[in-house]
Design a protein around this motif. Structure first.
Motif, PDB file in Angstrom:
ATOM      1  N   PRO A 341       1.027  -1.120  -0.184  1.00  0.00           N
ATOM      2  CA  PRO A 341       0.051   0.092   0.101  1.00  0.00           C
ATOM      3  C   PRO A 341       0.889   1.305  -0.055  1.00  0.00           C
ATOM      4  CG  PRO A 341      -0.861  -1.489   1.451  1.00  0.00           C
ATOM      5  CD  PRO A 341       0.233  -2.154   1.034  1.00  0.00           C
ATOM      6  N   SER A 342       2.067   1.293   0.492  1.00  0.00           N
ATOM      7  CA  SER A 342       2.766   2.443   0.757  1.00  0.00           C
ATOM      8  C   SER A 342       3.427   2.667  -0.576  1.00  0.00           C
ATOM      9  CB  SER A 342       3.954   2.324   1.703  1.00  0.00           C
ATOM     10  OG  SER A 342       4.840   1.199   1.211  1.00  0.00           O
ATOM     11  N   TYR A 343       3.558   1.903  -1.434  1.00  0.00           N
ATOM     12  CA  TYR A 343       4.000   2.338  -2.788  1.00  0.00           C
ATOM     13  C   TYR A 343       2.911   2.086  -3.868  1.00  0.00           C
ATOM     14  CZ  TYR A 343       8.928   1.316  -1.847  1.00  0.00           C
ATOM     15  OH  TYR A 343      10.371   1.430  -1.397  1.00  0.00           O
ATOM     16  N   GLU A 344       1.779   2.036  -3.250  1.00  0.00           N
ATOM     17  CA  GLU A 344       0.510   1.919  -4.213  1.00  0.00           C
ATOM     18  C   GLU A 344       1.268   0.861  -5.554  1.00  0.00           C
ATOM     19  OE1 GLU A 344      -0.673   5.998  -4.669  1.00  0.00           O
ATOM     20  OE2 GLU A 344      -2.270   5.618  -3.259  1.00  0.00           O
ATOM     21  N   ASN A 345       1.702  -0.025  -5.227  1.00  0.00           N
ATOM     22  CA  ASN A 345       2.220  -0.845  -6.181  1.00  0.00           C
ATOM     23  C   ASN A 345       2.751  -2.043  -5.787  1.00  0.00           C
ATOM     24  OD1 ASN A 345       2.953  -1.584  -8.992  1.00  0.00           O
ATOM     25  ND2 ASN A 345       4.048   0.379  -9.265  1.00  0.00           N
ATOM     26  N   TYR A 346       3.069  -3.048  -6.900  1.00  0.00           N
ATOM     27  CA  TYR A 346       3.684  -4.406  -6.515  1.00  0.00           C
ATOM     28  C   TYR A 346       5.206  -4.156  -6.300  1.00  0.00           C
ATOM     29  CZ  TYR A 346      -0.579  -6.547  -7.720  1.00  0.00           C
ATOM     30  OH  TYR A 346      -1.832  -6.880  -7.651  1.00  0.00           O
ATOM     31  N   LYS A 347       5.836  -4.680  -5.412  1.00  0.00           N
ATOM     32  CA  LYS A 347       7.316  -4.567  -5.001  1.00  0.00           C
ATOM     33  C   LYS A 347       7.903  -5.947  -4.798  1.00  0.00           C
ATOM     34  CE  LYS A 347      10.727  -1.969  -4.102  1.00  0.00           C
ATOM     35  NZ  LYS A 347      11.417  -0.979  -5.051  1.00  0.00           N
ATOM     36  N   GLU A 348       9.137  -6.086  -5.423  1.00  0.00           N
ATOM     37  CA  GLU A 348       9.707  -7.417  -5.728  1.00  0.00           C
ATOM     38  C   GLU A 348      10.039  -7.937  -4.077  1.00  0.00           C
ATOM     39  OE1 GLU A 348      13.730  -7.167  -7.481  1.00  0.00           O
ATOM     40  OE2 GLU A 348      14.010  -9.265  -6.661  1.00  0.00           O
ATOM     41  N   ILE A 349       9.466  -9.274  -3.882  1.00  0.00           N
ATOM     42  CA  ILE A 349       9.911  -9.870  -2.789  1.00  0.00           C
ATOM     43  C   ILE A 349      10.556 -11.129  -2.943  1.00  0.00           C
ATOM     44  CG2 ILE A 349       7.425 -11.176  -2.699  1.00  0.00           C
ATOM     45  CD1 ILE A 349       7.271 -10.375   0.233  1.00  0.00           C
ATOM     46  N   SER A 350      10.699 -11.509  -4.376  1.00  0.00           N
ATOM     47  CA  SER A 350      11.189 -12.869  -4.455  1.00  0.00           C
ATOM     48  C   SER A 350      11.791 -12.736  -5.938  1.00  0.00           C
ATOM     49  CB  SER A 350      10.481 -14.267  -4.446  1.00  0.00           C
ATOM     50  OG  SER A 350      10.915 -15.136  -4.825  1.00  0.00           O
ATOM     51  N   SER A 351      12.947 -13.613  -6.287  1.00  0.00           N
ATOM     52  CA  SER A 351      13.342 -13.573  -7.653  1.00  0.00           C
ATOM     53  C   SER A 351      13.923 -15.089  -7.667  1.00  0.00           C
ATOM     54  CB  SER A 351      14.572 -12.922  -7.791  1.00  0.00           C
ATOM     55  OG  SER A 351      15.171 -12.513  -8.977  1.00  0.00           O
ATOM     56  N   CYS A 352      13.191 -15.763  -8.705  1.00  0.00           N
ATOM     57  CA  CYS A 352      13.742 -17.166  -8.936  1.00  0.00           C
ATOM     58  C   CYS A 352      14.124 -17.353 -10.313  1.00  0.00           C
ATOM     59  CB  CYS A 352      12.235 -18.308  -8.792  1.00  0.00           C
ATOM     60  SG  CYS A 352      11.494 -18.104  -7.253  1.00  0.00           S
ATOM     61  N   SER A 353      15.474 -18.022 -10.101  1.00  0.00           N
ATOM     62  CA  SER A 353      16.131 -17.986 -11.657  1.00  0.00           C
ATOM     63  C   SER A 353      16.886 -19.415 -11.842  1.00  0.00           C
ATOM     64  CB  SER A 353      17.513 -17.016 -11.302  1.00  0.00           C
ATOM     65  OG  SER A 353      16.968 -15.970 -10.986  1.00  0.00           O
ATOM     66  N   ASN A 354      16.711 -19.824 -13.079  1.00  0.00           N
ATOM     67  CA  ASN A 354      17.426 -21.103 -13.363  1.00  0.00           C
ATOM     68  C   ASN A 354      18.899 -20.614 -14.361  1.00  0.00           C
ATOM     69  OD1 ASN A 354      18.399 -23.440 -14.233  1.00  0.00           O
ATOM     70  ND2 ASN A 354      16.707 -23.813 -16.073  1.00  0.00           N
ATOM     71  N   CYS A 355      19.935 -21.012 -13.457  1.00  0.00           N
ATOM     72  CA  CYS A 355      21.297 -20.419 -14.267  1.00  0.00           C
ATOM     73  C   CYS A 355      21.773 -21.524 -14.929  1.00  0.00           C
ATOM     74  CB  CYS A 355      22.395 -20.278 -12.872  1.00  0.00           C
ATOM     75  SG  CYS A 355      21.681 -19.020 -12.044  1.00  0.00           S
ATOM     76  N   MET A 356      21.229 -22.645 -15.291  1.00  0.00           N
ATOM     77  CA  MET A 356      21.464 -23.841 -16.055  1.00  0.00           C
ATOM     78  C   MET A 356      22.875 -24.153 -15.728  1.00  0.00           C
ATOM     79  SD  MET A 356      19.853 -22.411 -19.564  1.00  0.00           S
ATOM     80  CE  MET A 356      19.937 -23.851 -20.533  1.00  0.00           C
ATOM     81  N   ASP A 357      24.016 -24.085 -16.461  1.00  0.00           N
ATOM     82  CA  ASP A 357      24.985 -24.661 -16.121  1.00  0.00           C
ATOM     83  C   ASP A 357      26.141 -23.559 -15.550  1.00  0.00           C
ATOM     84  OD1 ASP A 357      25.978 -23.666 -18.596  1.00  0.00           O
ATOM     85  OD2 ASP A 357      26.070 -25.710 -19.597  1.00  0.00           O
ATOM     86  N   PHE A 358      25.551 -22.442 -15.825  1.00  0.00           N
ATOM     87  CA  PHE A 358      26.507 -21.027 -15.711  1.00  0.00           C
ATOM     88  C   PHE A 358      27.210 -21.060 -14.316  1.00  0.00           C
ATOM     89  CE2 PHE A 358      27.275 -16.650 -14.748  1.00  0.00           C
ATOM     90  CZ  PHE A 358      27.880 -16.071 -15.496  1.00  0.00           C
ATOM     91  N   GLN A 359      26.779 -21.370 -13.364  1.00  0.00           N
ATOM     92  CA  GLN A 359      27.346 -21.453 -11.841  1.00  0.00           C
ATOM     93  C   GLN A 359      27.976 -22.847 -11.801  1.00  0.00           C
ATOM     94  OE1 GLN A 359      23.962 -20.808  -9.238  1.00  0.00           O
ATOM     95  NE2 GLN A 359      24.444 -18.655  -9.006  1.00  0.00           N
ATOM     96  N   ALA A 360      27.403 -23.896 -12.412  1.00  0.00           N
ATOM     97  CA  ALA A 360      27.909 -25.244 -12.154  1.00  0.00           C
ATOM     98  C   ALA A 360      29.382 -25.361 -12.946  1.00  0.00           C
ATOM     99  CB  ALA A 360      27.057 -26.255 -12.702  1.00  0.00           C
ATOM    100  N   ARG A 361      29.501 -24.434 -13.965  1.00  0.00           N
ATOM    101  CA  ARG A 361      30.914 -24.534 -14.580  1.00  0.00           C
ATOM    102  C   ARG A 361      31.952 -23.894 -13.662  1.00  0.00           C
ATOM    103  NH1 ARG A 361      29.183 -23.285 -19.089  1.00  0.00           N
ATOM    104  NH2 ARG A 361      28.998 -25.260 -19.942  1.00  0.00           N
ATOM    105  N   ARG A 362      31.426 -22.715 -13.073  1.00  0.00           N
ATOM    106  CA  ARG A 362      32.230 -21.731 -12.363  1.00  0.00           C
ATOM    107  C   ARG A 362      32.838 -22.561 -10.940  1.00  0.00           C
ATOM    108  NH1 ARG A 362      32.372 -16.172 -11.629  1.00  0.00           N
ATOM    109  NH2 ARG A 362      31.711 -15.274 -13.736  1.00  0.00           N
TER     110      ARG A 362
END
Length: 427
Positions: A341-362
């Motif tokens: 309500p304070s932003y009268e808007n939606y605000k990010e609370i979660s971010s879900c990502s698939n990094c595929m093999d990008f981190q796995a390689r590192r």
RNA sequence: GGAGAGGUGGCAGAGUGGUUGAAUGCGGCGGUCUCGAAAACCGUUAGGCGGGUUUCCCCCGUCUCGAGGGUUCGAAUCCCUCCCUCUCCGCCA
């Protein structure tokens, strides 16, 4: 980190992907360095092969007592070594340049990601719940919290510095209730819970992609350790330099940790309240998956994060980030935004990502499955907030506030607060 | 913080300058045997990079025995620095 072989064979694809992301990329420079690198490797190894051969011969000649021949061979090796030393110097230099490019380049966006320049091009894919119609003017948490005696911004500044906050009384209890509720909920859905160090070394932060490029976003100790910006780095690196058994995949992990961020580039943004602070609590989800199923796992993880908001009765929307707005390691990201309500808007609370093999390689995280393929392959890694506890606390306070200055506690949290139903302001 | 010991393949554990990428055991995988399984026996079993072949099959080379440097024709083996682990003492939630 991108695979050098893939880049070499798909220069145009990579160039387009980097352009879509708005990332710097010079295909010509890479191609040139990569070619020279391989030339040099060949040059060096031919000489090393000859050197090894001659060295072995020396051993044999010595045993046979042929000292003069041995001395001649020694001289040859000496000359080869001089050449190798010179070639190696250039190889190391080129190697370093190629590595620099690969290590600082972001992941390639997945084909299902919308192409766009910035957050304005993100695409909303669903909404849940309806923002409440207030019969009074809702109070922003930065006013409500202090009024209720459960959030203290000034003391946070006194104890540390600006962008630190103190929670008190039922605010502290609500924070703890949220953490326990989230962990229990994820646990009941198959996530293994971990408790991990709040400090991480540079190898760990390299593995998940924070280093070397984003060191400015991190708090660093004088011993060279870093305060973790998210439990993702620890949960993902749990299996760094390991080969997992295929039949143990997918693995679903979660952990509660405090998170620390310098917020170096965000001066002036979200300065009021506890939306953007240097230290906040978060429950994080991480998955290790086979490549074939990682995008299904991403859908599942996003659903698990949304589930928390649904159980709390907080309206939200889910968006898919466009190519230009995604994080460094992500191939695809869903952001979940809660209604504030304070932003009268939606605000990010979660971010879900698939990094595929990008981190796995590192981080060298592999799996084997002898029935299906020989050797080992890189896993796919995923991470998602489930959820950011501080912002969640804010959302509860703002969305559940009452005319009299109290806040109704969502039903699912009451067992975690001794059955308490309402938070009353303290004088 | 002080003293000492040690870091080798999935694990355990040999190896103190020469054909050792590494004995042996366990585990894993394949096979023989069996109605099937166990046991036994035989074989096999690291990764990175580059090249060849070519498509996932193998071949060749090279690097890797905690990390980095040094000595040497040649280092897992000798020297130096760093990191980590263990034991004892001290300190301490």
């Amino acid at each position: 980190m991108l695979d050098a072989k893939f880049v070499r064979d798909n220069l145009d694809v990579v160039a387009q992907a980097m352009a879509d992301r708005g990332a710097e990329w010079d295909s010509g420079a890479f191609e040139k360095l990569d070619l020279r690198r391989r030339e040099l490797i060949g040059e060096v190894e031919v000489r090393q092969a000859r050197r090894n051969e001659a060295s072995k011969a020396i051993g044999a000649l010595m045993k046979e007592g042929k000292r003069e021949e041995a001395e001649a061979a020694k001289e040859e090796v000496r000359l080869i070594n001089e050449e190798v030393t010179a070639l190696d110097a250039e190889r190391e230099s080129i190697d370093e340049q190629v590595r620099e490019i690969l290590v600082t380049s972001p992941n390639l966006p997945h084909e299902s990601v919308p192409v766009g320049a910035d957050e304005n091009d993100n695409v909303e894919i669903r909404r849940w719940g309806t923002p409440r119609e207030f019969e009074f003017e809702p109070v922003a948490h930065w006013d409500l919290g202090p009024q209720m005696g459960i959030i203290d911004f000034e003391t946070g500044v006194k104890l540390a510095k600006s962008r630190f906050v103190v929670l008190g009384r039922d605010g502290a209890r609500l924070n703890r209730a949220l953490i326990n509720f989230m962990l229990d909920t994820h646990g009941s859905r198959g996530y293994t819970e971990w408790a991990v160090p709040a400090l991480a070394n540079s190898e760990t932060l390299f593995g998940t992609g924070q280093l070397p490029k984003f060191e400015d976003d991190l708090f660093k100790t004088d011993e060279g350790l870093y305060l973790i910006p998210t439990a993702e780095v620890q949960l993902t690196n749990l299996h760094r330099d390991e080969v997992l058994e295929g039949d143990t995949l997918p693995r679903h992990y979660c952990a509660y940790t405090p998170c620390f961020r310098e917020e170096a580039g965000s001066a002036g943004r979200d300065t009021r309240g506890m939306i953007r602070v240097h230290q906040f609590d978060k429950v994080e989800m991480v998955k290790f998956s086979e490549p074939e199923s990682s995008f299904d796992e991403l859908e599942g993880m996003t659903a698990d994060a949304e589930n928390i908001l649904q159980l709390l009765g907080l309206p939200y929307r889910t968006i898919v980030l466009c190519t230009g707005d995604m994080g460094f390691g992500a191939a695809k990201t869903y952001d979940i935004e809660v209604w504030l309500p304070s932003y009268e808007n939606y605000k990010e609370i979660s971010s879900c990502s698939n990094c595929m093999d990008f981190q796995a390689r590192r981080a060298s995280i592999k799996y084997r499955d002898p029935g299906t393929f020989k050797g080992s392959r890189l896993v796919h890694t995923l991470n998602g907030s489930g959820l950011a506890v501080g912002r969640c606390l804010v959302a509860v306070l703002e969305n559940y506030q009452q005319t009299d200055g109290s806040v109704v506690i969502p039903e699912v949290l009451r067992p975690y607060m001794g059955g308490q139903e309402v938070i009353q302001p303290v004088g």
